[in-house]
Scaffold this motif. Structure first.
Motif, mmCIF file in Angstrom:
data_model
loop_
_atom_site.group_PDB
_atom_site.id
_atom_site.type_symbol
_atom_site.label_atom_id
_atom_site.label_comp_id
_atom_site.label_asym_id
_atom_site.label_seq_id
_atom_site.Cartn_x
_atom_site.Cartn_y
_atom_site.Cartn_z
ATOM 1 N N VAL A 64 0.667 -1.426 -8.737
ATOM 2 C CA VAL A 64 0.623 -2.093 -7.505
ATOM 3 C C VAL A 64 0.299 -0.950 -6.009
ATOM 4 O O VAL A 64 -0.631 -0.935 -5.412
ATOM 5 C CB VAL A 64 1.369 -3.118 -7.071
ATOM 6 C CG1 VAL A 64 1.227 -3.579 -5.618
ATOM 7 C CG2 VAL A 64 1.528 -4.150 -8.095
ATOM 8 N N GLU A 65 1.159 0.170 -6.226
ATOM 9 C CA GLU A 65 1.020 1.222 -5.426
ATOM 10 C C GLU A 65 -0.279 1.861 -5.449
ATOM 11 O O GLU A 65 -0.988 2.323 -4.337
ATOM 12 C CB GLU A 65 2.126 2.014 -5.447
ATOM 13 C CG GLU A 65 2.296 3.209 -4.592
ATOM 14 C CD GLU A 65 3.374 4.059 -4.821
ATOM 15 O OE1 GLU A 65 4.361 4.094 -3.606
ATOM 16 O OE2 GLU A 65 3.328 4.660 -5.764
ATOM 17 N N ASP A 66 -0.654 2.108 -6.635
ATOM 18 C CA ASP A 66 -2.074 2.584 -6.854
ATOM 19 C C ASP A 66 -3.149 1.818 -6.338
ATOM 20 O O ASP A 66 -4.175 2.332 -5.661
ATOM 21 C CB ASP A 66 -2.200 3.061 -8.474
ATOM 22 C CG ASP A 66 -3.456 3.630 -8.382
ATOM 23 O OD1 ASP A 66 -3.807 4.789 -8.348
ATOM 24 O OD2 ASP A 66 -4.431 2.823 -9.113
ATOM 25 N N TYR A 67 -3.140 0.656 -6.429
ATOM 26 C CA TYR A 67 -4.000 -0.527 -5.982
ATOM 27 C C TYR A 67 -4.058 -0.493 -4.685
ATOM 28 O O TYR A 67 -5.200 -0.392 -3.780
ATOM 29 C CB TYR A 67 -3.605 -1.775 -6.483
ATOM 30 C CG TYR A 67 -4.362 -2.685 -5.948
ATOM 31 C CD1 TYR A 67 -5.368 -3.288 -6.515
ATOM 32 C CD2 TYR A 67 -3.958 -3.780 -4.906
ATOM 33 C CE1 TYR A 67 -6.153 -4.537 -6.213
ATOM 34 C CE2 TYR A 67 -4.670 -4.843 -4.483
ATOM 35 C CZ TYR A 67 -5.713 -5.280 -5.129
ATOM 36 O OH TYR A 67 -6.461 -6.224 -4.681
ATOM 37 N N LEU A 68 -2.750 -0.470 -3.771
ATOM 38 C CA LEU A 68 -2.862 -0.246 -2.350
ATOM 39 C C LEU A 68 -3.368 1.062 -1.651
ATOM 40 O O LEU A 68 -4.108 1.057 -0.712
ATOM 41 C CB LEU A 68 -1.347 -0.553 -1.979
ATOM 42 C CG LEU A 68 -1.054 -1.988 -2.007
ATOM 43 C CD1 LEU A 68 0.609 -2.096 -1.823
ATOM 44 C CD2 LEU A 68 -1.693 -2.971 -1.392
ATOM 45 N N ASN A 69 -2.787 2.169 -2.566
ATOM 46 C CA ASN A 69 -3.325 3.450 -1.940
ATOM 47 C C ASN A 69 -4.819 3.785 -2.067
ATOM 48 O O ASN A 69 -5.260 4.482 -1.173
ATOM 49 C CB ASN A 69 -2.713 4.482 -2.731
ATOM 50 C CG ASN A 69 -1.157 4.705 -2.649
ATOM 51 O OD1 ASN A 69 -0.596 4.336 -1.556
ATOM 52 N ND2 ASN A 69 -0.643 5.391 -3.619
ATOM 53 N N ASN A 70 -5.486 3.126 -2.983
ATOM 54 C CA ASN A 70 -7.077 2.996 -2.869
ATOM 55 C C ASN A 70 -7.702 1.987 -2.131
ATOM 56 O O ASN A 70 -8.693 1.749 -2.007
ATOM 57 C CB ASN A 70 -7.470 3.001 -4.292
ATOM 58 C CG ASN A 70 -7.065 4.248 -5.210
ATOM 59 O OD1 ASN A 70 -7.716 5.414 -5.016
ATOM 60 N ND2 ASN A 70 -6.049 4.213 -5.873
ATOM 61 N N LYS A 71 -6.829 1.132 -1.429
ATOM 62 C CA LYS A 71 -7.193 0.279 -0.570
ATOM 63 C C LYS A 71 -8.090 -0.981 -1.117
ATOM 64 O O LYS A 71 -8.760 -1.600 -0.394
ATOM 65 C CB LYS A 71 -7.869 0.803 0.732
ATOM 66 C CG LYS A 71 -7.085 1.564 1.557
ATOM 67 C CD LYS A 71 -7.598 2.266 2.652
ATOM 68 C CE LYS A 71 -6.791 3.301 3.471
ATOM 69 N NZ LYS A 71 -5.343 2.752 3.683
#
Length: 232
Positions: A64-71
């Motif tokens: 999920v963090e990767d998902y958010l970091n890539n917006k």
């Protein structure tokens, strides 16, 4: 499935309400991924019989963090994403509190297997994996929740919930250090009080690891100078 109610459930709903005012409970009811996290955070404030594992929490967290970091929660286009590299996800897991010993099991199969145990009729699992490229995705279908005909994205709330769970567990274990300091002070003043204090650390409301450490110390002290022979 009925929502499991425990002490940390209130914290989950509080966090959801901060993201989606006055809708927190309904968001929890409508999201299988949040219900799963609710089950997995049962140990946040539990006692000696509960043990908090972080592998599945952190598998969700890093994806999920990767998902958010890539917006992707803002700009969309996650279907076209090449996926996160396994080595980066594993390294990130091991940077998180209590995560330095984590292995690959949760990302590869354990999380999905356990999730299916709780939601056997659901066609989605949290982790999507390409075994040829060793790339990973969070299942975006589980991040999209329908509330009163509107689609909301719970990715940011998931990060906050897992962060809050880790804080709760860290506070619980830090309390053990305070217990140890108190025991030293009590022992120096009144040994009998120290004995009663140790007994209090063996009750059902004490963190599992505190219970295990104290139990080990007692057994080591008792059996340390003894020889035990096993007859088969």
């Amino acid at each position: 499935m009925p929502i499991l109610q425990h002490e940390f459930t209130l914290k989950i709903i509080e966090i959801l309400n901060s993201h989606f005012p006055n809708q927190g409970e309904q968001v929890l009811i409508n999201s299988e991924l949040l219900q799963y996290l609710n089950i997995k955070t049962k140990a946040a404030n539990r006692g000696s019989k509960s043990r908090a594992g972080f592998a599945n929490h952190y598998a969700i967290y890093v994806l999920v963090e990767d998902y958010l970091n890539n917006k992707f929660h803002i700009r969309g286009g996650y279907d076209d994403y090449e996926g996160a590299q396994f080595i980066n996800l594993l390294q990130r897991q091991r940077q998180l509190p209590f995560g330095n010993k984590l292995q690959n099991h949760a990302l590869n199969h354990r999380l999905n297997q356990e999730f299916k145990k709780y939601f056997p009729t659901l066609s989605y699992v949290p982790v999507i994996r390409d075994t040829k490229t060793n790339r990973y995705w969070i299942n975006e279908n589980l991040l999209q929740v329908s509330i009163n005909g509107n689609q909301i994205n719970i990715a940011e709330a998931i990060i906050d919930i897992i962060d809050a769970f880790v804080i709760a567990r860290r506070q619980s274990f830090n309390q053990f250090i305070i217990y140890c300091k108190q025991m030293i002070e009590i022992h120096n003043q009144e040994p009998l009080q120290a004995i009663e204090f140790i007994r209090s650390l063996l009750n059902k409301d004490v963190d599992a690891r505190v219970f295990e450490i104290v139990s080990y110390a007692i057994l080591k002290q008792y059996y340390g100078e003894q020889k035990i022979y096993w007859v088969s």
